[in-house]
Design a protein around this motif. Structure first.
Motif, PDB file in Angstrom:
ATOM      1  N   LEU A   1       0.841  -1.200   0.000  1.00  0.00           N
ATOM      2  CA  LEU A   1       0.000   0.000   0.000  1.00  0.00           C
ATOM      3  C   LEU A   1       0.874   1.247   0.000  1.00  0.00           C
ATOM      4  O   LEU A   1       0.610   2.214  -0.716  1.00  0.00           O
ATOM      5  CB  LEU A   1      -0.898   0.015   1.236  1.00  0.00           C
TER       6      LEU A   1
ATOM      7  N   SER B   1       2.318   1.852  -3.334  1.00  0.00           N
ATOM      8  CA  SER B   1       1.352   2.311  -4.331  1.00  0.00           C
ATOM      9  C   SER B   1       1.047   3.803  -4.187  1.00  0.00           C
ATOM     10  O   SER B   1       0.354   4.380  -5.023  1.00  0.00           O
ATOM     11  CB  SER B   1       0.069   1.499  -4.244  1.00  0.00           C
TER      12      SER B   1
ATOM     13  N   ARG C   1      -3.316  -8.714  -8.161  1.00  0.00           N
ATOM     14  CA  ARG C   1      -3.680  -7.887  -7.008  1.00  0.00           C
ATOM     15  C   ARG C   1      -2.927  -6.569  -7.038  1.00  0.00           C
ATOM     16  O   ARG C   1      -3.469  -5.503  -6.739  1.00  0.00           O
ATOM     17  CB  ARG C   1      -3.362  -8.632  -5.719  1.00  0.00           C
TER      18      ARG C   1
ATOM     19  N   LEU D   1      -4.455  -2.844  -7.292  1.00  0.00           N
ATOM     20  CA  LEU D   1      -4.139  -1.835  -6.274  1.00  0.00           C
ATOM     21  C   LEU D   1      -3.581  -0.564  -6.909  1.00  0.00           C
ATOM     22  O   LEU D   1      -3.964   0.556  -6.558  1.00  0.00           O
ATOM     23  CB  LEU D   1      -3.134  -2.427  -5.288  1.00  0.00           C
TER      24      LEU D   1
ATOM     25  N   SER E   1      -9.230  -8.162 -10.724  1.00  0.00           N
ATOM     26  CA  SER E   1      -8.284  -8.607  -9.701  1.00  0.00           C
ATOM     27  C   SER E   1      -8.659  -9.986  -9.188  1.00  0.00           C
ATOM     28  O   SER E   1      -7.813 -10.869  -9.051  1.00  0.00           O
ATOM     29  CB  SER E   1      -8.272  -7.619  -8.525  1.00  0.00           C
TER      30      SER E   1
END
Lengths: 483, 51
Positions: free
Chosen positions: A36, A39, A179, A183, A318
């Motif tokens: 996270l 990203s 995934r 994301l 996803s």
């Protein structure tokens, strides 16, 4: 007696790695929190896109009174760098570093370029618009400074996004790549939506001072967020650091990539599909306003519905691809969904039904989400590990160029039809050829993509080809460059 | 690696690594310096502060 030197040395030795921006060991499992954090670089990319394409587009024309054609040229400048994404990706693949890093230096350089562009942009724009004493300044100062600012931001965005995606791909095992792609797309969308609202609120009452604050605030935020995003993400690789320099030329590497089965075809599909979906981005709102007489609030909601549809598409893709679905299936399905979606847009112009347009927009967003996710996942799976940067660079180059050209073409077609004699029978007539063209491009994308789907599993970019194909891929790609 | 004679005190980096870290510092200073220079020139054009 207390040994100060030994104490200090011990402290420094134990602390120093904690203050270095790279991870010391490459762990097999990257926790979601770290992913996270990585990203977040997409958030700054989204911020830059919204600020330049959305907010400054308006501010330059309305508040700064810069001629619209000049604004269009300035905003199109970063597109010049899009094809260089492949080169940037290649350079990061083969970067020689004593520290054994290859992605981090490029993300940092890209961040610096982004920062630099934003740092001089507000003043460049003020000089360009002849604010204050700048009225008497020679014209070329404002022009070249503004061009430099937009070029810097554009180059920075291309660099950060290409190499950031490559780093994310490096970190994750192949099975988890869908995934990661989902994301990354979601974070880009989140960055764009949040910053669109933030810029709207901040620039509600425009003053030159506020413009400087907002753009330079973006510059600082970009460095801060990208710094957080890349902190301790890439592991130092001693074997790579100590490896003897190998002279791969870009041409060898590119030939190795494009020799792979279906790669050229995949890039063509990406270009066609992105152009097909991208053309609608800037035309849906004026279409809703002019043809269906929707209010500004309603047309803004159209954009939100489009984003919502994309989110649904990313989510489905996803899950589907994460469970072993083939990326080309998602690409085809996305394009196939897009064709009736744009057909529905045309029908909504005939029957003048706003709810139908909203439904069509949702469908188009959904198709675009599936297509975007599928094409990026296919690109990741198609390339051997050593060529991830080059492959993602090629994806970005095709995608950014196609989207930019599509938006420009859509606008030009609309204006041409509008200016043609005898046109304007209905308010919808300028838009009909554009939406028809979009449907046609998507149809073409499906036709080009079908052989990839039907072909052998290796060419369909399913997860099945992971192990063995990777090695053969490395053989024909980087490991055996021509003499 | 701990007995590497090239190690630079006290970071534990060897000479090549230390020089690379240093090159990032130098490059960053140059880039940010040039950016600051351009920004100051542009501000001086819009609102001259010296004379």
């Amino acid at each position: 007696m207390f040994d100060y030197k030994r104490f200090a040395l011990g402290r420094i030795a134990s602390l120093s790695t904690g203050y270095l921006p790279f991870a010391d060991v490459a762990s097999d499992a990257v926790p979601l929190s770290r992913l996270l954090r990585l990203s977040l670089f997409q958030v700054t990319v989204g911020m830059a896109l919204v600020l330049v394409v959305g907010t400054l587009n308006r501010v330059m024309i309305v508040e700064l009174r810069v001629p619209a054609t000049l604004v269009a040229v300035m905003l199109a400048l970063p597109l010049v760098f899009a094809p260089f994404r492949a080169l940037i990706g290649f350079r990061s693949d083969t970067f020689r570093s004593a520290l054994g890093l290859r992605r981090l230096p490029y993300i940092w350089k890209g961040t610096m370029l982004q920062f630099g562009g934003f740092a001089i942009m507000p003043f460049a724009l003020l000089v360009l618009s002849g604010y204050g004493e700048a009225v008497d300044a020679p014209r070329w100062i404002g022009l070249s400074a503004a061009a430099l600012a937009f070029l810097l931001v554009g180059a920075g965005v291309h660099m950060v996004q290409t190499v950031g995606l490559a780093l994310a791909t490096d970190l994750m095992p192949e099975a988890d790549q869908p995934r990661v792609v989902g994301l990354m797309y979601v974070m880009l969308l989140v960055g764009m939506i949040v910053s669109a609202f933030a810029y709207g609120a901040l620039l509600e009452t425009y003053t030159p001072g506020r413009l400087i604050q907002v753009i330079q605030g973006t510059a600082v935020l970009t460095v801060a967020i990208n710094g957080i995003a890349m902190w301790k993400q890439e592991a130092r690789n001693r074997s790579r650091a100590n490896a003897p320099p190998q002279a791969y030329s870009f041409r060898d590497s590119w030939a190795g990539l494009t020799d792979r089965a279906g790669m050229i075809r995949l890039l063509a599909v990406i270009g066609l599909g992105t152009a097909g979906f991208g053309m609608a981005d800037v035309l849906l709102e004026p279409f809703g306003g002019q043809v269906l007489a929707m209010t500004v609030a309603q047309t803004t909601r159209l954009t939100v519905v489009l984003a919502l549809g994309s989110l649904l598409g990313f989510g489905l893709a996803s899950r589907w691809l994460g469970r072993g679905g083939r990326a080309m299936d998602a690409v085809c399905l996305g394009a196939v969904i897009g064709i009736p979606a744009f057909g529905l847009v045309l029908v909504s112009a005939l029957v003048l039904s706003a709810p139908l347009l909203v439904a069509a927009t949702l469908l188009a967003g959904f198709g675009a989400g599936l297509f975007g996710h599928g094409s990026l996942t296919a690109t990741m799976r198609a390339a051997p590990r050593e060529q991830i940067g080059l492959s993602l660079g090629a994806w970005g180059a095709v995608q950014a160029t196609a989207a930019g050209l599509a938006i420009a073409t859509g606008g030009v077609i609309r204006d041409l039809v509008l200016a043609a004699p005898g046109a304007g029978a209905t308010s919808a007539s300028p838009y009909i050829p554009v939406f028809a063209l979009e449907g046609g491009l998507l149809l073409l994308a499906v036709i080009v993509a079908l052989p990839l789907r039907r072909g052998d599993p290796a060419a369909a970019f399913g997860p099945a080809r992971a192990g063995a194909a990777d090695k053969t891929g490395a053989g024909c790609g980087l490991a055996a460059p021509g003499p | 690696m701990s007995n590497d004679p090239d190690k630079v005190w006290p970071t534990g980096l060897n000479l090549r690594e230390a020089e690379e870290v240093h090159s990032y510092l130098i490059d960053g200073t140059r880039v940010f310096g040039v950016i600051a220079l351009i920004a100051h020139l542009l501000v001086a054009v819009t609102t001259p502060w010296l004379g």
